[in-house]
Design an enzyme around this catalytic site. Structure first.
Site, PDB file in Angstrom:
ATOM      1  N   GLU A  53      36.632  65.632  61.678  1.00  0.00           N
ATOM      2  CA  GLU A  53      37.918  64.970  61.470  1.00  0.00           C
ATOM      3  C   GLU A  53      38.814  65.229  62.678  1.00  0.00           C
ATOM      4  O   GLU A  53      39.006  66.374  63.095  1.00  0.00           O
ATOM      5  CB  GLU A  53      38.617  65.442  60.196  1.00  0.00           C
ATOM      6  CG  GLU A  53      39.944  64.715  59.989  1.00  0.00           C
ATOM      7  CD  GLU A  53      40.498  64.808  58.578  1.00  0.00           C
ATOM      8  OE1 GLU A  53      41.495  64.120  58.293  1.00  0.00           O
ATOM      9  OE2 GLU A  53      39.944  65.575  57.762  1.00  0.00           O
ATOM     10  N   LEU A  54      39.351  64.152  63.224  1.00  0.00           N
ATOM     11  CA  LEU A  54      40.313  64.228  64.325  1.00  0.00           C
ATOM     12  C   LEU A  54      41.709  64.176  63.721  1.00  0.00           C
ATOM     13  O   LEU A  54      42.056  63.220  63.019  1.00  0.00           O
ATOM     14  CB  LEU A  54      40.123  63.047  65.289  1.00  0.00           C
ATOM     15  CG  LEU A  54      38.712  62.803  65.823  1.00  0.00           C
ATOM     16  CD1 LEU A  54      38.686  61.556  66.703  1.00  0.00           C
ATOM     17  CD2 LEU A  54      38.202  64.007  66.588  1.00  0.00           C
ATOM     18  N   SER A  61      42.769  69.600  55.110  1.00  0.00           N
ATOM     19  CA  SER A  61      41.620  68.719  54.920  1.00  0.00           C
ATOM     20  C   SER A  61      40.308  69.426  55.216  1.00  0.00           C
ATOM     21  O   SER A  61      39.251  69.027  54.716  1.00  0.00           O
ATOM     22  CB  SER A  61      41.750  67.469  55.799  1.00  0.00           C
ATOM     23  OG  SER A  61      41.829  67.820  57.167  1.00  0.00           O
ATOM     24  N   ASP A  78      42.562  69.235  66.569  1.00  0.00           N
ATOM     25  CA  ASP A  78      43.978  68.940  66.521  1.00  0.00           C
ATOM     26  C   ASP A  78      44.632  69.428  67.804  1.00  0.00           C
ATOM     27  O   ASP A  78      44.189  70.417  68.405  1.00  0.00           O
ATOM     28  CB  ASP A  78      44.645  69.597  65.312  1.00  0.00           C
ATOM     29  CG  ASP A  78      45.927  68.867  64.902  1.00  0.00           C
ATOM     30  OD1 ASP A  78      45.855  68.056  63.953  1.00  0.00           O
ATOM     31  OD2 ASP A  78      46.980  69.092  65.523  1.00  0.00           O
ATOM     32  N   GLN A  97      42.331  64.092  71.357  1.00  0.00           N
ATOM     33  CA  GLN A  97      41.264  63.243  70.852  1.00  0.00           C
ATOM     34  C   GLN A  97      40.620  62.382  71.933  1.00  0.00           C
ATOM     35  O   GLN A  97      39.475  61.951  71.790  1.00  0.00           O
ATOM     36  CB  GLN A  97      41.775  62.345  69.726  1.00  0.00           C
ATOM     37  CG  GLN A  97      42.646  61.187  70.155  1.00  0.00           C
ATOM     38  CD  GLN A  97      42.942  60.238  68.998  1.00  0.00           C
ATOM     39  OE1 GLN A  97      44.079  60.118  68.593  1.00  0.00           O
ATOM     40  NE2 GLN A  97      41.946  59.561  68.459  1.00  0.00           N
ATOM     41  N   ASP A 121      42.258  60.716  61.832  1.00  0.00           N
ATOM     42  CA  ASP A 121      43.605  60.770  61.259  1.00  0.00           C
ATOM     43  C   ASP A 121      44.512  61.426  62.296  1.00  0.00           C
ATOM     44  O   ASP A 121      45.340  62.262  61.966  1.00  0.00           O
ATOM     45  CB  ASP A 121      43.584  61.574  59.951  1.00  0.00           C
ATOM     46  CG  ASP A 121      44.919  61.530  59.217  1.00  0.00           C
ATOM     47  OD1 ASP A 121      45.725  60.631  59.507  1.00  0.00           O
ATOM     48  OD2 ASP A 121      45.159  62.404  58.366  1.00  0.00           O
ATOM     49  N   HIS A 124      47.014  57.835  65.784  1.00  0.00           N
ATOM     50  CA  HIS A 124      47.330  56.500  65.270  1.00  0.00           C
ATOM     51  C   HIS A 124      47.844  55.589  66.382  1.00  0.00           C
ATOM     52  O   HIS A 124      48.561  54.618  66.128  1.00  0.00           O
ATOM     53  CB  HIS A 124      48.325  56.548  64.115  1.00  0.00           C
ATOM     54  CG  HIS A 124      47.935  57.508  63.029  1.00  0.00           C
ATOM     55  ND1 HIS A 124      46.707  57.466  62.414  1.00  0.00           N
ATOM     56  CD2 HIS A 124      48.605  58.547  62.464  1.00  0.00           C
ATOM     57  CE1 HIS A 124      46.627  58.425  61.510  1.00  0.00           C
ATOM     58  NE2 HIS A 124      47.764  59.101  61.530  1.00  0.00           N
ATOM     59  N   ASP A 151      45.323  55.025  58.411  1.00  0.00           N
ATOM     60  CA  ASP A 151      46.701  54.592  58.691  1.00  0.00           C
ATOM     61  C   ASP A 151      46.785  53.527  59.776  1.00  0.00           C
ATOM     62  O   ASP A 151      47.726  53.504  60.573  1.00  0.00           O
ATOM     63  CB  ASP A 151      47.574  55.806  59.066  1.00  0.00           C
ATOM     64  CG  ASP A 151      47.599  56.860  57.974  1.00  0.00           C
ATOM     65  OD1 ASP A 151      47.486  56.491  56.798  1.00  0.00           O
ATOM     66  OD2 ASP A 151      47.730  58.059  58.300  1.00  0.00           O
TER      67      ASP A 151
END
Length: 260
Positions: A53-54, A61, A78, A97, A121, A124, A151
């Protein structure tokens, strides 16, 4: 309030939640998102999956996925340092990222055979999302793997850095070739109003998602191209929801060479 079916899959017990942290505060996943994740991931739940997960905010999470996939290995990335307790089968990295060298290192250390699931996530922002998608989807997601972009509708917000105010789309003028096409249609007894371009909102993540629908159509595009101009077949399916895009990679039988 009693937990729903999807919540029972995702929410830690009261004792675990107290000893680790409050998922409602840290994970920030809407219930609708969780229900869709359960729908798409349920068949993988007890397999030894590799998940990345990014954008993990405060790390909630990571506990969420650790619980949902009891035999999986979970990696997170993160920009901010995540101060959370050490969790078994979980590793969180610090960085950007769009740092493809870092993404490669994470993949080599956590999923040398490829990730089964990747969730973005993070920023964005379309350019950054595209950079990590292109690198991870093409090079570090297993055939048949699932890539989720969260999102994506933020690109309709005029105050978002790469967003813009939504304008009702206008029909383009009739295409110059339309007359000839119309004549062929009329000769065949078919009523045809004219060949026009259907314009749409193309700013930010909505624009990137729409580019991916073109990539999904490569197999149809190639029908009208000579073999030496065929585009790679990379995407098998895209499922769109409000706030989530699930992109499934083609299986090995259809795969082309990955992008650099």
């Amino acid at each position: 309030m009693p937990a729903t079916h999807s919540q029972r899959h995702f929410v830690l017990s009261a004792q675990e939640s107290t000893s680790i942290f409050d998922l409602d505060h840290y994970a920030k996943k809407p219930e609708a998102y969780l229900a869709r994740y359960d729908q798409h991931f349920r068949h993988l739940r007890h397999r030894p999956v590799r998940v990345l997960e990014l954008g993990v905010f405060r790390g909630g999470s990571m506990a969420l996925w650790q619980q949902y996939f009891p035999n999986g290995r979970i990696a997170g990335l993160d920009y901010n340092q995540i101060g959370h307790p050490e969790l078994e089968r979980v590793k969180v990295y610090h960085g950007l990222q769009q740092d493809t060298a870092l993404l490669t290192r994470i993949a080599e250390e956590q999923a040398p055979d490829g990730f089964d699931i990747i969730i973005d996530d993070c920023s964005h922002l379309a350019e950054l999302t595209r950079a990590s998608f292109r690198h991870l989807f093409d090079n570090h997601l297993v055939p048949g793997g699932i890539y989720v972009i969260e999102d994506w509708g933020i690109g309709y917000a005029p105050d978002w850095p790469d967003g813009a105010t939504y304008q009702e789309p206008e029909m383009s003028p009739v295409h110059p070739q339309a007359d000839a096409l119309d004549n062929r249609k009329v000769a065949a007894g078919i009523t045809y109003p004219g060949m026009r371009q259907f314009k749409s909102h193309t700013y930010g993540l909505p624009g990137f998602i729409k580019q991916l629908t073109d990539e999904l159509a490569h197999i149809s595009i190639n029908v009208h191209r000579p073999p030496d101009q065929h585009l790679p077949i990379t995407i098998d399916a895209i499922t769109l929801y409000v706030g989530q895009a699930f992109i499934r990679k083609v299986h090995s039988g259809m795969q082309q060479a990955p992008h650099a």
